[in-house]
Design a protein around this motif. Structure first.
Motif, short mmCIF file in Angstrom:
data_model
loop_
_atom_site.label_atom_id
_atom_site.label_comp_id
_atom_site.label_asym_id
_atom_site.label_seq_id
_atom_site.Cartn_x
_atom_site.Cartn_y
_atom_site.Cartn_z
N TYR A 115 5.29 -4.14 10.16
CA TYR A 115 3.97 -4.21 9.54
C TYR A 115 3.98 -3.56 8.16
O TYR A 115 3.45 -4.11 7.18
N GLU A 116 4.56 -2.38 8.07
CA GLU A 116 4.62 -1.69 6.78
C GLU A 116 5.48 -2.45 5.77
O GLU A 116 5.19 -2.47 4.57
N ARG A 117 6.56 -3.06 6.25
CA ARG A 117 7.42 -3.85 5.33
C ARG A 117 6.64 -5.03 4.76
O ARG A 117 6.72 -5.32 3.56
N LYS A 118 5.89 -5.71 5.61
CA LYS A 118 5.11 -6.84 5.12
C LYS A 118 4.04 -6.38 4.12
O LYS A 118 3.81 -7.06 3.10
N ALA A 119 3.41 -5.27 4.41
CA ALA A 119 2.39 -4.78 3.48
C ALA A 119 3.00 -4.39 2.14
O ALA A 119 2.44 -4.66 1.07
N LEU A 120 4.18 -3.73 2.19
CA LEU A 120 4.85 -3.34 0.94
C LEU A 120 5.27 -4.57 0.14
O LEU A 120 5.12 -4.61 -1.09
N VAL A 121 5.81 -5.56 0.81
CA VAL A 121 6.22 -6.79 0.11
C VAL A 121 5.02 -7.46 -0.54
O VAL A 121 5.08 -7.94 -1.68
N LYS A 122 3.87 -7.48 0.18
CA LYS A 122 2.67 -8.08 -0.38
C LYS A 122 2.19 -7.33 -1.61
O LYS A 122 1.85 -7.93 -2.64
N ASP A 123 2.16 -6.00 -1.52
CA ASP A 123 1.69 -5.22 -2.67
C ASP A 123 2.61 -5.35 -3.87
O ASP A 123 2.16 -5.49 -5.02
N LEU A 124 3.92 -5.31 -3.62
CA LEU A 124 4.87 -5.46 -4.73
C LEU A 124 4.78 -6.84 -5.37
O LEU A 124 4.87 -6.99 -6.59
N THR A 125 4.60 -7.87 -4.55
CA THR A 125 4.48 -9.23 -5.11
C THR A 125 3.27 -9.36 -6.01
O THR A 125 3.33 -9.91 -7.10
N VAL A 126 2.12 -8.81 -5.54
CA VAL A 126 0.91 -8.86 -6.35
C VAL A 126 1.10 -8.07 -7.65
O VAL A 126 0.70 -8.51 -8.73
N ALA A 127 1.73 -6.90 -7.56
CA ALA A 127 1.93 -6.08 -8.75
C ALA A 127 2.85 -6.76 -9.76
O ALA A 127 2.56 -6.79 -10.96
N PHE A 128 3.96 -7.31 -9.29
CA PHE A 128 4.90 -7.98 -10.20
C PHE A 128 4.28 -9.22 -10.83
O PHE A 128 4.46 -9.49 -12.03
N CYS A 129 3.55 -10.02 -10.03
CA CYS A 129 2.91 -11.22 -10.58
C CYS A 129 1.86 -10.85 -11.62
O CYS A 129 1.76 -11.48 -12.67
N THR A 130 1.08 -9.80 -11.37
CA THR A 130 0.08 -9.37 -12.33
C THR A 130 0.72 -8.86 -13.61
O THR A 130 0.27 -9.15 -14.72
N GLY A 131 1.79 -8.09 -13.48
CA GLY A 131 2.47 -7.59 -14.66
C GLY A 131 3.09 -8.69 -15.50
O GLY A 131 3.02 -8.67 -16.73
N ARG A 132 3.69 -9.69 -14.86
CA ARG A 132 4.27 -10.80 -15.63
C ARG A 132 3.18 -11.64 -16.29
O ARG A 132 3.37 -12.15 -17.39
N ARG A 133 2.06 -11.78 -15.62
CA ARG A 133 0.98 -12.58 -16.20
C ARG A 133 0.39 -11.89 -17.42
O ARG A 133 0.06 -12.51 -18.42
N GLU A 134 0.24 -10.56 -17.35
CA GLU A 134 -0.29 -9.81 -18.51
C GLU A 134 0.71 -9.73 -19.64
O GLU A 134 0.36 -9.72 -20.81
N GLY A 135 2.00 -9.71 -19.31
CA GLY A 135 3.02 -9.62 -20.35
C GLY A 135 3.37 -10.93 -20.98
O GLY A 135 3.96 -10.98 -22.05
N SER A 136 3.01 -12.05 -20.32
CA SER A 136 3.33 -13.35 -20.89
C SER A 136 2.41 -13.65 -22.04
O SER A 136 1.23 -13.30 -22.01
N PRO A 137 2.89 -14.41 -23.10
CA PRO A 137 2.03 -14.71 -24.24
C PRO A 137 0.95 -15.71 -23.86
O PRO A 137 1.13 -16.56 -23.04
#
Length: 381
Positions: free
Chosen positions: A359-381
């Motif tokens: 359960y904790e692994r799935k939650a961590l994967v979900k949070d990291l995926t959201v964080a990485f996607c948000t960071g790439r979206r903000e950093g993209s031109p």
């Protein structure tokens, strides 16, 4: 008294079973064909068959033989084999000038002989006083000979230019080609056709073509060519320049119909498209050179200079291309995010920094995926 009547049983009637299909048709097969022993059997090649049947009619299948047979090669244009360029017989220009001058001098002497030469011309030429014999048959014959000599001498003079040639014909027959330059004398009775033998280039108008997917295109081709055999180029075809244009258009249609204009991102072969202009130019040059060689034309290159969509499909293909690029970009971003999340979770667990259950692994994967996607979206031109 009772009488016993014996009834003889009637023979059983042979009846055929009822047909399951109303329009069923049977054919008798001779017995000798079933047990035929042929020492030399004849093998019959079987062509691929296509079976067609109408549904709900009970109709027996119909077998249609497919189109079979060897593919015939494309015929190559043929020209008269005896029609080959050869040098024509010409004389230097001095010979024509001398002949014309002799004809003019003969006319002047004949006029002096007949006594019709003006006095000023006689004095200028230094001739003695004329005897005045008059215009008789002899004088007219001399006039005719001298005039014919002057006409042939001056009428046959021509000038050869660098990069040009004369194709000569006399009474419908080919008499040779003149590639000499400078002043020369050619038979004035022969027909002269001037041919440009320099290296030339032709830029076509946008020609319509269709790729292997049926997409309408417009292509501009640049062709570098020259006349190699003047006899075949002038006499073997009606118009060699128009023939070259038609050959380029036909070869372009054959080459373009084999390849797509663009390749999808999931295709295995990335270079097999019309965007590879070098390969397309080599194929086009080879086809055009093979078609124009029999008529005396030498093609050095036929390169497409512009390949674009037809106006009626340009907007649709542009939107399709943008959508494909957007989908490819999304796949790339998603693959990068998944790799980053996997690498982060693996490092955290392998180094013992955290201990996670499912359960904790799935939650961590979900949070990291959201964080990485948000960071790439903000950093993209």
């Amino acid at each position: 008294m009772s009488t016993t009547t014996s009834q003889t049983p009637e023979p059983e009637r042979l009846t055929h079973p009822h047909r399951l299909i109303r329009n069923e048709a049977t054919t008798e097969i001779p017995v000798h064909l079933l047990f035929r022993d042929d020492p030399d059997p004849v093998s019959v090649p079987l062509a691929p068959a296509i079976v067609g049947r109408r549904r709900g009619t009970g109709e027996q299948p119909r077998v249609r033989q497919g189109l079979s047979g060897p593919v015939r090669p494309r015929p190559v244009p043929q020209v008269d084999p005896e029609l080959v360029e050869r040098p024509a017989r010409v004389l230097p220009g001095v010979a024509g000038v001398l002949g014309g001058a002799c004809g003019v001098a003969g006319c002047v002497l004949t006029s002096w002989w007949a006594g019709v030469l003006p006095e000023t011309a006689r004095v200028a030429s230094g001739l003695p006083a004329s005897v005045g014999a008059g215009l008789g048959p002899a004088q007219w014959a001399a006039y005719a000979g001298a005039g014919a000599l002057g006409l042939f001498g001056f009428g046959g003079l021509t000038r050869g230019r660098t990069g040009g040639a004369w194709v000569l014909g006399l009474f419908g027959r080919y008499r040779g080609t003149v590639r000499r330059t400078g002043l020369m004398w050619v038979n004035p009775l022969s027909r002269r056709r001037r041919v440009d033998v320099r290296l030339r280039h032709w830029r076509s108008e946008p020609m319509q073509a269709v790729d292997t997917n049926g997409v309408a295109l417009r292509i501009v081709v640049l062709v570098a060519w020259r006349v190699k055999d003047t006899a075949r180029a002038v006499l073997g075809v009606e118009d060699h320049e128009q023939y070259l244009r038609e050959c380029v258009e036909a070869a372009l249609s054959r080459v373009v119909s084999r390849l797509p204009a663009d390749v999808s991102p999931s295709a295995l072969v990335k270079d097999a498209t019309l965007r590879n202009t070098e390969a397309v130019g080599e194929s086009l040059t080879r086809l055009v050179a093979a078609d124009t060689a029999p008529v005396g034309l030498e093609v050095f290159s036929a390169q497409p200079t512009r390949i674009e969509y037809a106006p009626e499909v340009a907007a649709v293909m542009q939107r399709r291309r943008i959508a494909a690029l957007d989908a490819q970009h999304r796949d790339t971003v998603l693959a990068s995010v998944v790799d980053s999340v996997e690498d982060t979770v693996t490092r955290l667990t392998m180094r013992g920094l955290v201990e996670l259950d499912d359960y904790e692994r799935k939650a961590l994967v979900k949070d990291l995926t959201v964080a990485f996607c948000t960071g790439r979206r903000e950093g993209s031109p």
